[in-house]
Design a protein around this motif. Structure first.
Motif, mmCIF file in Angstrom:
data_model
loop_
_atom_site.group_PDB
_atom_site.id
_atom_site.type_symbol
_atom_site.label_atom_id
_atom_site.label_comp_id
_atom_site.label_asym_id
_atom_site.label_seq_id
_atom_site.Cartn_x
_atom_site.Cartn_y
_atom_site.Cartn_z
ATOM 1 N N LEU A 9 0.695 -1.147 -0.451
ATOM 2 C CA LEU A 9 0.404 0.119 -0.078
ATOM 3 C C LEU A 9 1.304 1.297 -0.021
ATOM 4 O O LEU A 9 0.803 2.275 -0.713
ATOM 5 C CB LEU A 9 -0.800 0.486 1.146
ATOM 6 C CG LEU A 9 -1.876 -1.149 1.536
ATOM 7 C CD1 LEU A 9 -2.417 -0.909 2.748
ATOM 8 C CD2 LEU A 9 -2.895 -0.971 -0.133
ATOM 9 N N CYS A 10 2.157 1.072 0.694
ATOM 10 C CA CYS A 10 2.827 2.305 0.724
ATOM 11 C C CYS A 10 4.111 1.749 1.300
ATOM 12 O O CYS A 10 4.245 0.783 1.339
ATOM 13 C CB CYS A 10 2.384 3.364 1.624
ATOM 14 S SG CYS A 10 1.918 2.793 3.620
ATOM 15 N N ILE A 11 5.164 3.266 1.411
ATOM 16 C CA ILE A 11 6.340 2.596 2.186
ATOM 17 C C ILE A 11 6.542 3.668 3.418
ATOM 18 O O ILE A 11 6.341 4.715 3.142
ATOM 19 C CB ILE A 11 7.430 3.536 1.290
ATOM 20 C CG1 ILE A 11 8.014 1.595 0.063
ATOM 21 C CG2 ILE A 11 8.939 2.983 1.913
ATOM 22 C CD1 ILE A 11 8.525 1.743 -0.730
ATOM 23 N N ILE A 12 7.366 3.165 4.087
ATOM 24 C CA ILE A 12 7.018 3.460 5.091
ATOM 25 C C ILE A 12 8.499 3.948 5.546
ATOM 26 O O ILE A 12 9.388 2.763 5.530
ATOM 27 C CB ILE A 12 6.948 3.487 6.762
ATOM 28 C CG1 ILE A 12 4.933 3.759 6.422
ATOM 29 C CG2 ILE A 12 7.004 4.272 7.559
ATOM 30 C CD1 ILE A 12 4.262 3.769 7.844
ATOM 31 N N GLU A 13 9.574 5.388 5.209
ATOM 32 C CA GLU A 13 10.800 4.672 5.702
ATOM 33 C C GLU A 13 11.141 5.386 7.385
ATOM 34 O O GLU A 13 10.615 6.666 7.812
ATOM 35 C CB GLU A 13 11.580 6.580 5.181
ATOM 36 C CG GLU A 13 12.895 6.548 5.000
ATOM 37 C CD GLU A 13 13.525 7.622 4.859
ATOM 38 O OE1 GLU A 13 14.621 7.478 4.839
ATOM 39 O OE2 GLU A 13 12.765 8.359 3.952
ATOM 40 N N ALA A 14 12.311 4.538 7.817
ATOM 41 C CA ALA A 14 12.476 5.142 9.699
ATOM 42 C C ALA A 14 13.625 4.660 9.223
ATOM 43 O O ALA A 14 13.906 3.557 8.573
ATOM 44 C CB ALA A 14 11.857 4.059 10.514
ATOM 45 N N MET A 15 14.822 5.345 9.735
ATOM 46 C CA MET A 15 15.879 5.572 9.774
ATOM 47 C C MET A 15 16.767 4.480 8.544
ATOM 48 O O MET A 15 17.460 4.002 8.840
ATOM 49 C CB MET A 15 16.494 4.964 10.952
ATOM 50 C CG MET A 15 15.942 5.262 12.494
ATOM 51 S SD MET A 15 16.253 4.369 13.756
ATOM 52 C CE MET A 15 18.001 4.244 13.531
ATOM 53 N N LYS A 16 16.122 5.627 7.635
ATOM 54 C CA LYS A 16 16.526 5.309 6.104
ATOM 55 C C LYS A 16 16.930 3.969 5.718
ATOM 56 O O LYS A 16 17.496 3.635 4.471
ATOM 57 C CB LYS A 16 18.681 5.476 6.563
ATOM 58 C CG LYS A 16 19.202 6.863 6.743
ATOM 59 C CD LYS A 16 18.849 8.072 5.708
ATOM 60 C CE LYS A 16 19.364 9.145 6.012
ATOM 61 N NZ LYS A 16 18.650 10.237 4.905
ATOM 62 N N LEU A 17 15.590 2.991 6.338
ATOM 63 C CA LEU A 17 14.654 1.604 5.826
ATOM 64 C C LEU A 17 13.930 2.384 5.488
ATOM 65 O O LEU A 17 13.176 2.588 5.554
ATOM 66 C CB LEU A 17 15.208 1.436 6.741
ATOM 67 C CG LEU A 17 16.542 0.519 7.524
ATOM 68 C CD1 LEU A 17 16.389 -0.426 9.016
ATOM 69 C CD2 LEU A 17 17.127 0.032 6.579
ATOM 70 N N PHE A 18 13.562 1.750 4.055
ATOM 71 C CA PHE A 18 12.406 1.423 3.498
ATOM 72 C C PHE A 18 11.602 0.432 3.697
ATOM 73 O O PHE A 18 11.452 -0.647 2.789
ATOM 74 C CB PHE A 18 12.771 2.310 1.581
ATOM 75 C CG PHE A 18 13.654 3.436 1.621
ATOM 76 C CD1 PHE A 18 12.225 4.255 1.936
ATOM 77 C CD2 PHE A 18 14.763 3.639 1.855
ATOM 78 C CE1 PHE A 18 12.990 5.781 1.389
ATOM 79 C CE2 PHE A 18 15.364 4.706 1.714
ATOM 80 C CZ PHE A 18 14.296 6.500 1.414
ATOM 81 N N ASN A 19 10.669 0.555 4.425
ATOM 82 C CA ASN A 19 9.727 -0.592 4.774
ATOM 83 C C ASN A 19 8.060 -0.622 4.025
ATOM 84 O O ASN A 19 7.507 0.330 4.530
ATOM 85 C CB ASN A 19 9.119 -0.681 6.630
ATOM 86 C CG ASN A 19 10.173 -0.968 7.268
ATOM 87 O OD1 ASN A 19 10.871 -1.041 7.651
ATOM 88 N ND2 ASN A 19 10.782 0.657 8.199
ATOM 89 N N GLU A 20 8.283 -1.655 2.890
ATOM 90 C CA GLU A 20 6.900 -1.318 2.443
ATOM 91 C C GLU A 20 5.871 -2.245 3.005
ATOM 92 O O GLU A 20 5.801 -3.077 4.603
ATOM 93 C CB GLU A 20 7.215 -2.595 1.464
ATOM 94 C CG GLU A 20 7.952 -1.880 0.453
ATOM 95 C CD GLU A 20 7.850 -3.522 -0.409
ATOM 96 O OE1 GLU A 20 7.540 -4.979 -0.778
ATOM 97 O OE2 GLU A 20 8.611 -3.181 -1.583
ATOM 98 N N ILE A 21 4.327 -1.592 3.361
ATOM 99 C CA ILE A 21 3.345 -1.556 4.119
ATOM 100 C C ILE A 21 2.429 -2.935 3.634
ATOM 101 O O ILE A 21 2.231 -1.949 2.578
ATOM 102 C CB ILE A 21 2.589 -0.206 4.440
ATOM 103 C CG1 ILE A 21 3.967 0.740 5.633
ATOM 104 C CG2 ILE A 21 1.839 -0.725 5.681
ATOM 105 C CD1 ILE A 21 4.289 -0.543 6.668
ATOM 106 N N GLU A 22 2.191 -3.910 3.575
ATOM 107 C CA GLU A 22 1.059 -5.408 3.061
ATOM 108 C C GLU A 22 -0.235 -4.414 3.781
ATOM 109 O O GLU A 22 -0.236 -4.863 5.304
ATOM 110 C CB GLU A 22 2.078 -5.802 2.735
ATOM 111 C CG GLU A 22 3.768 -6.117 2.120
ATOM 112 C CD GLU A 22 3.935 -7.628 2.253
ATOM 113 O OE1 GLU A 22 3.107 -8.236 2.925
ATOM 114 O OE2 GLU A 22 5.094 -7.351 1.464
#
Length: 160
Positions: free
Chosen positions: A117-130
């Motif tokens: 659905l989106c990406i959330i960046e936290a501390m230079k890590l890009f996390n895909e939100i499914e």
């Protein structure tokens, strides 16, 4: 500027009685706001490349800036039939994988369980939100490149 210097700056501003101080240097922007409710510090690191700007880094615990919205209360009853997809982490919300790519989802689009659905960046890590549900996107509650908090609503999905 390291974390110790930032903490010393926060202490100095708090003692000085100033309500707001902004400091901008080549690679860092700092805004320190003090008030009767809480002390707030926001530090933005300016990226060296064309990577989207990082999430704000707090040098001290920062109070959540939640303001109750009275106008949304009547809408809550009509939104109760929808499933709310919430942020699992704190970070910066992105609607597309990179600036030149298409959006992950649009309002009205049908999604299946496991769709990104989106990406959330936290501390230079890009996390895909499914997605954990199947349905139709009714509303996107966050603007692109906006900071999000843990458990903040991101999407409304109609499961029918």
């Amino acid at each position: 500027m390291d974390i110790k210097e930032i903490q010393n700056l926060i202490k100095f501003v708090a003692k000085s009685g100033a309500s707001e101080v902004k400091l901008e240097m080549d690679d860092i922007k700092i805004t320190i706001k003090t008030g009767s409710e809480s002390d707030t510090t926001i530090v933005h690191q300016v990226p060296a490349t064309h990577i989207p700007q990082a999430a704000p880094i707090a040098a001290q615990p920062v109070a959540a800036e939640a303001t109750p919205n009275k106008a949304s209360e009547p809408a809550a009853t009509e939104d109760s039939k929808y499933i709310t997809i919430k942020s699992p982490i704190i970070g910066t919300f992105y609607r597309k994988p990179s600036p030149d790519k298409p959006l992950f989802v649009e309002v009205g689009q049908t999604i299946a369980e496991g769709d990104v659905l989106c990406i959330i960046e936290a501390m230079k890590l890009f996390n895909e939100i499914e997605s954990e549900v199947s349905g139709k996107i009714v509303k996107i509650l966050v603007d692109d490149s906006s900071p999000v908090e843990f458990d903040q609503p991101l999407f409304l999905v109609d499961p029918s």
